[in-house]
Design a protein around this motif. Structure first.
Motif, short mmCIF file in Angstrom:
data_model
loop_
_atom_site.label_atom_id
_atom_site.label_comp_id
_atom_site.label_asym_id
_atom_site.label_seq_id
_atom_site.Cartn_x
_atom_site.Cartn_y
_atom_site.Cartn_z
N TYR A 43 0.82 -1.22 0.00
CA TYR A 43 0.00 0.00 0.00
C TYR A 43 0.86 1.27 0.00
O TYR A 43 0.42 2.31 -0.49
CB TYR A 43 -0.97 0.01 1.17
CG TYR A 43 -2.26 -0.73 0.88
CD1 TYR A 43 -3.11 -0.30 -0.14
CD2 TYR A 43 -2.62 -1.85 1.62
CE1 TYR A 43 -4.29 -0.97 -0.39
CE2 TYR A 43 -3.81 -2.52 1.37
CZ TYR A 43 -4.63 -2.07 0.35
OH TYR A 43 -5.80 -2.74 0.07
N ARG A 44 2.07 1.21 0.53
CA ARG A 44 2.96 2.38 0.47
C ARG A 44 3.39 2.64 -0.98
O ARG A 44 3.68 3.78 -1.32
CB ARG A 44 4.19 2.19 1.35
CG ARG A 44 3.94 2.56 2.80
CD ARG A 44 5.24 2.72 3.57
NE ARG A 44 6.01 1.48 3.69
CZ ARG A 44 5.86 0.60 4.68
NH1 ARG A 44 4.96 0.80 5.62
NH2 ARG A 44 6.60 -0.48 4.72
N ARG A 45 3.42 1.60 -1.80
CA ARG A 45 3.85 1.75 -3.18
C ARG A 45 2.68 1.97 -4.15
O ARG A 45 2.83 2.61 -5.18
CB ARG A 45 4.63 0.51 -3.61
CG ARG A 45 6.01 0.44 -3.00
CD ARG A 45 6.62 -0.94 -3.18
NE ARG A 45 8.04 -0.98 -2.91
CZ ARG A 45 8.60 -0.94 -1.71
NH1 ARG A 45 7.84 -0.81 -0.63
NH2 ARG A 45 9.90 -0.99 -1.57
N SER A 47 -1.61 2.79 -4.41
CA SER A 47 -2.76 3.29 -3.65
C SER A 47 -3.92 2.31 -3.63
O SER A 47 -4.73 2.34 -2.71
CB SER A 47 -3.22 4.62 -4.23
OG SER A 47 -3.55 4.47 -5.61
N ASN A 48 -3.99 1.44 -4.63
CA ASN A 48 -5.10 0.48 -4.69
C ASN A 48 -4.78 -0.65 -5.66
O ASN A 48 -3.70 -0.68 -6.27
CB ASN A 48 -6.41 1.20 -5.09
CG ASN A 48 -6.25 1.94 -6.41
OD1 ASN A 48 -5.56 1.51 -7.32
ND2 ASN A 48 -6.91 3.09 -6.51
N ALA A 51 -3.90 0.42 -9.32
CA ALA A 51 -2.53 0.94 -9.49
C ALA A 51 -1.52 -0.21 -9.46
O ALA A 51 -0.55 -0.22 -10.23
CB ALA A 51 -2.22 1.95 -8.39
#
Length: 186
Positions: A43-45, A47-48, A51
């Motif tokens: 999730y840090r890389r 957004s969903n 992506a």
């Protein structure tokens, strides 16, 4: 660089799931489980899911340069092999099925965009060869691309081998219709 290793694991896991189970099976949770990378790191890389999926497809869609110096027939042979290998090794049957059924419209558009981008050099090569007289000048280039990609997909759907002997048999059927030496069919 540790981040690159993590990114590679995430991409490899996403592509593996995509190839075997199709785009709907790709989620942050499934990629975390397959890659061994924590969901928070993913999730840090990304957004969903969309992506994440887009990044995985982009990572696999690196343009493979067409070899130079090939004859028109050898170029068609290369394209058939490349299409076969891309479906086998990159997108997989699950993805082909999902695109055919349009199970995930966002992903279908993403993949079609990738196909348009990666076939651009081949389209330009066909155009140049037709103008140079190596191929029929009246060819519908989009139809030729559809024929070459479609025959690979059709054989995979039918679970038939697409080995090099198959490539040669496809060329034996298509070449007379594409070659500038072929009589024009009105």
């Amino acid at each position: 660089m540790a981040g690159a290793g993590v990114d590679d694991r995430i991409s490899a896991a996403a592509l593996g799931i995509l190839r075997t189970r199709g785009p709907l099976a790709v989620s942050v949770e499934s990629v975390a489980g397959a890659s061994g990378v924590a969901k928070t790191t993913i999730y840090r890389r990304f957004s969903n899911r969309e992506a994440l999926l887009a990044a995985a497809v982009r990572s696999a869609a690196t343009a493979v340069p067409m070899p130079s110096g090939l004859t028109a027939k050898d170029t068609l042979r290369w394209v058939l092999r490349h299409a076969r290998d891309t479906i086998d090794d990159v997108v997989g049957r699950g993805t082909v099925a999902a695109v055919i059924t349009n199970a995930d419209p966002h992903f279908t558009e993403l993949l079609l965009s990738m196909i348009r981008t990666t076939t651009r050099p081949f389209r330009e090569d066909l155009r140049e060869r037709a103008l140079a007289g190596e191929l029929r000048q009246d060819l519908d280039l989009e139809l030729v691309i559809s024929l070459l990609l479609g025959v690979v997909v059709a054989e995979m759907i039918r679970d038939r081998p697409t080995d090099d002997a198959w490539v040669e048999s496809v060329l034996a059927v298509l070449w007379p219709a594409l070659s500038s030496a072929a009589p024009s069919q009105d």
